[in-house]
Write a protein that holds these residues in place. Structure first.
Motif, PDB file in Angstrom:
ATOM      1  N   VAL A 147       0.371  -6.495 -10.354  1.00 29.18           N
ATOM      2  CA  VAL A 147       1.565  -5.661 -10.190  1.00 29.18           C
ATOM      3  C   VAL A 147       2.745  -6.488  -9.681  1.00 29.18           C
ATOM      4  N   LYS A 148       2.471  -7.402  -8.774  1.00 28.40           N
ATOM      5  CA  LYS A 148       3.542  -8.244  -8.228  1.00 28.40           C
ATOM      6  C   LYS A 148       4.123  -9.157  -9.299  1.00 28.40           C
ATOM      7  N   GLU A 149       3.245  -9.755 -10.107  1.00 28.63           N
ATOM      8  CA  GLU A 149       3.714 -10.701 -11.124  1.00 28.63           C
ATOM      9  C   GLU A 149       4.391 -10.003 -12.300  1.00 28.63           C
ATOM     10  N   LYS A 150       3.872  -8.853 -12.722  1.00 25.77           N
ATOM     11  CA  LYS A 150       4.414  -8.189 -13.913  1.00 25.77           C
ATOM     12  C   LYS A 150       5.597  -7.281 -13.598  1.00 25.77           C
ATOM     13  N   TYR A 151       5.509  -6.543 -12.497  1.00 24.57           N
ATOM     14  CA  TYR A 151       6.546  -5.553 -12.193  1.00 24.57           C
ATOM     15  C   TYR A 151       7.356  -5.883 -10.942  1.00 24.57           C
ATOM     16  N   GLU A 152       7.008  -6.991 -10.287  1.00 24.71           N
ATOM     17  CA  GLU A 152       7.690  -7.432  -9.071  1.00 24.71           C
ATOM     18  C   GLU A 152       7.668  -6.348  -7.992  1.00 24.71           C
ATOM     19  N   ASN A 153       6.562  -5.623  -7.954  1.00 19.64           N
ATOM     20  CA  ASN A 153       6.361  -4.601  -6.931  1.00 19.64           C
ATOM     21  C   ASN A 153       5.265  -5.029  -5.971  1.00 19.64           C
ATOM     22  N   ASN A 154       5.504  -4.823  -4.697  1.00 15.41           N
ATOM     23  CA  ASN A 154       4.490  -5.054  -3.680  1.00 15.41           C
ATOM     24  C   ASN A 154       3.985  -3.712  -3.170  1.00 15.41           C
ATOM     25  N   PRO A 155       2.750  -3.657  -2.681  1.00 10.65           N
ATOM     26  CA  PRO A 155       2.255  -2.393  -2.114  1.00 10.65           C
ATOM     27  C   PRO A 155       3.090  -1.982  -0.900  1.00 10.65           C
ATOM     28  N   GLU A 156       3.425  -0.715  -0.826  1.00 13.27           N
ATOM     29  CA  GLU A 156       4.180  -0.174   0.305  1.00 13.27           C
ATOM     30  C   GLU A 156       3.214   0.585   1.218  1.00 13.27           C
ATOM     31  N   PHE A 157       3.224   0.241   2.497  1.00 14.60           N
ATOM     32  CA  PHE A 157       2.362   0.908   3.468  1.00 14.60           C
ATOM     33  C   PHE A 157       3.201   1.972   4.168  1.00 14.60           C
ATOM     34  N   LEU A 158       3.030   3.202   3.742  1.00 16.87           N
ATOM     35  CA  LEU A 158       3.892   4.293   4.193  1.00 16.87           C
ATOM     36  C   LEU A 158       3.366   5.023   5.418  1.00 16.87           C
ATOM     37  N   TRP A 159       2.066   4.836   5.710  1.00  9.09           N
ATOM     38  CA  TRP A 159       1.456   5.585   6.792  1.00  9.09           C
ATOM     39  C   TRP A 159       1.238   4.675   7.996  1.00  9.09           C
ATOM     40  N   LYS A 160       1.836   5.031   9.097  1.00  9.42           N
ATOM     41  CA  LYS A 160       1.773   4.223  10.312  1.00  9.42           C
ATOM     42  C   LYS A 160       0.324   4.032  10.756  1.00  9.42           C
ATOM     43  N   ASN A 161       0.017   2.782  11.119  1.00 10.26           N
ATOM     44  CA  ASN A 161      -1.313   2.406  11.618  1.00 10.26           C
ATOM     45  C   ASN A 161      -2.427   2.612  10.593  1.00 10.26           C
ATOM     46  N   ASP A 162      -2.059   2.704   9.309  1.00  2.00           N
ATOM     47  CA  ASP A 162      -3.064   2.826   8.247  1.00  2.00           C
ATOM     48  C   ASP A 162      -2.860   1.694   7.259  1.00  2.00           C
ATOM     49  N   ASN A 163      -3.628   0.613   7.449  1.00  5.72           N
ATOM     50  CA  ASN A 163      -3.516  -0.541   6.566  1.00  5.72           C
ATOM     51  C   ASN A 163      -4.389  -0.413   5.325  1.00  5.72           C
ATOM     52  N   GLY A 164      -5.117   0.710   5.208  1.00  2.00           N
ATOM     53  CA  GLY A 164      -6.003   0.893   4.076  1.00  2.00           C
ATOM     54  C   GLY A 164      -5.463   1.827   3.019  1.00  2.00           C
ATOM     55  N   SER A 165      -4.169   2.144   3.089  1.00  2.00           N
ATOM     56  CA  SER A 165      -3.534   3.030   2.110  1.00  2.00           C
ATOM     57  C   SER A 165      -2.146   2.498   1.782  1.00  2.00           C
ATOM     58  N   ALA A 166      -1.873   2.337   0.476  1.00  2.00           N
ATOM     59  CA  ALA A 166      -0.573   1.816   0.064  1.00  2.00           C
ATOM     60  C   ALA A 166      -0.219   2.361  -1.316  1.00  2.00           C
ATOM     61  N   VAL A 167       1.071   2.359  -1.626  1.00  2.00           N
ATOM     62  CA  VAL A 167       1.527   2.880  -2.920  1.00  2.00           C
ATOM     63  C   VAL A 167       2.307   1.807  -3.672  1.00  2.00           C
ATOM     64  N   PHE A 168       2.320   1.949  -4.998  1.00  2.00           N
ATOM     65  CA  PHE A 168       3.195   1.160  -5.862  1.00  2.00           C
ATOM     66  C   PHE A 168       4.276   2.100  -6.377  1.00  2.00           C
TER      67      PHE A 168
END
Length: 220
Positions: free
Chosen positions: A115-136
């Motif tokens: 995703v980073k190489e093709k769409y230049e998107n990094n995972p977004e961590f939207l939930w505080k203190n939750d490193n196991g959930s992220a969105v593109f």
């Protein structure tokens, strides 16, 4: 001082940052000594190449380790002050020299890289203190097209409490029935089940096929 070790959870050491911070490599360890309290105590910190932490507070005058900071029952203003300064310094080192490593499976890391190489998107961590959930998120529409999650397998209807990483993607409603098999593909976890499906990232599906579904989700 158990909370010190808790700070290392889901963290990956960056050795270049460690060297820049002032650590020296010695005997397969990275070591650093800093003054904790002027003319009274030094803090010796070391990390193994696996990122394991060891630390000692040294009484400068007595030239010996000050063990009381590691004794849970040792209370009092003096030892408490030394303990807090030790925590602050080690926390600063961890924040400066470690990076978050939220998703550890090979396929989750491959998804992030793709995703980073093709769409230049990094995972977004939207939930505080939750490193196991992220969105593109799509750059133009700002809408989500992928969600990475860490869940127990039984959340997917699998008879197991093992932890697994999953990827939620968008799909056309008319395609869901033909894709979902409850083995590799599931109805969207925590998402609208008419428009999302879930891929389990345990190697049961080829990564190239997962990339295809990512592209379809992005384009939708």
């Amino acid at each position: 001082m158990e909370e010190i070790y808790a700070l290392l959870k889901s963290k990956k050491i960056n050795f270049n940052k460690l060297i820049k911070y002032g650590f020296k490599e010695k005997n397969n360890q990275y070591e650093h000594t800093t003054t904790l309290i002027d003319n009274e105590f030094d803090l010796f910190v070391s990390f193994s190449k696996d990122g394991n932490l060891d630390y000692k507070v040294i009484d400068i005058i007595a030239k010996e380790e000050y063990f009381l900071i590691k004794v849970p029952d040792a209370n009092g203003e003096y030892v408490g002050n030394i303990r807090e300064k030790c925590k602050e310094k080690i926390k600063q080192i961890i924040e400066s020299c470690f990076e978050t490593e939220s998703f550890k499976s090979r396929q989750a890391q491959q998804v992030i890289k793709y995703v980073k190489e093709k769409y230049e998107n990094n995972p977004e961590f939207l939930w505080k203190n939750d490193n196991g959930s992220a969105v593109f998120r799509h750059d133009e529409t700002k809408k989500w097209y992928g969600v990475l999650l860490t869940v127990s397998k039984n959340k997917l209807g699998i008879d197991s409490t093992d932890i697994v990483e999953i990827l939620d993607l968008k799909i056309l409603p008319e395609e869901i029935e033909s894709v979902v098999d409850n083995e590799k593909y599931f109805l969207g976890y925590h998402m609208n089940k008419k428009h999302w499906f879930t891929i389990i990232l345990d190697g049961s599906e080829k990564i190239e096929k997962i990339f295809e579904y990512i592209d379809k989700s992005y384009n939708m």
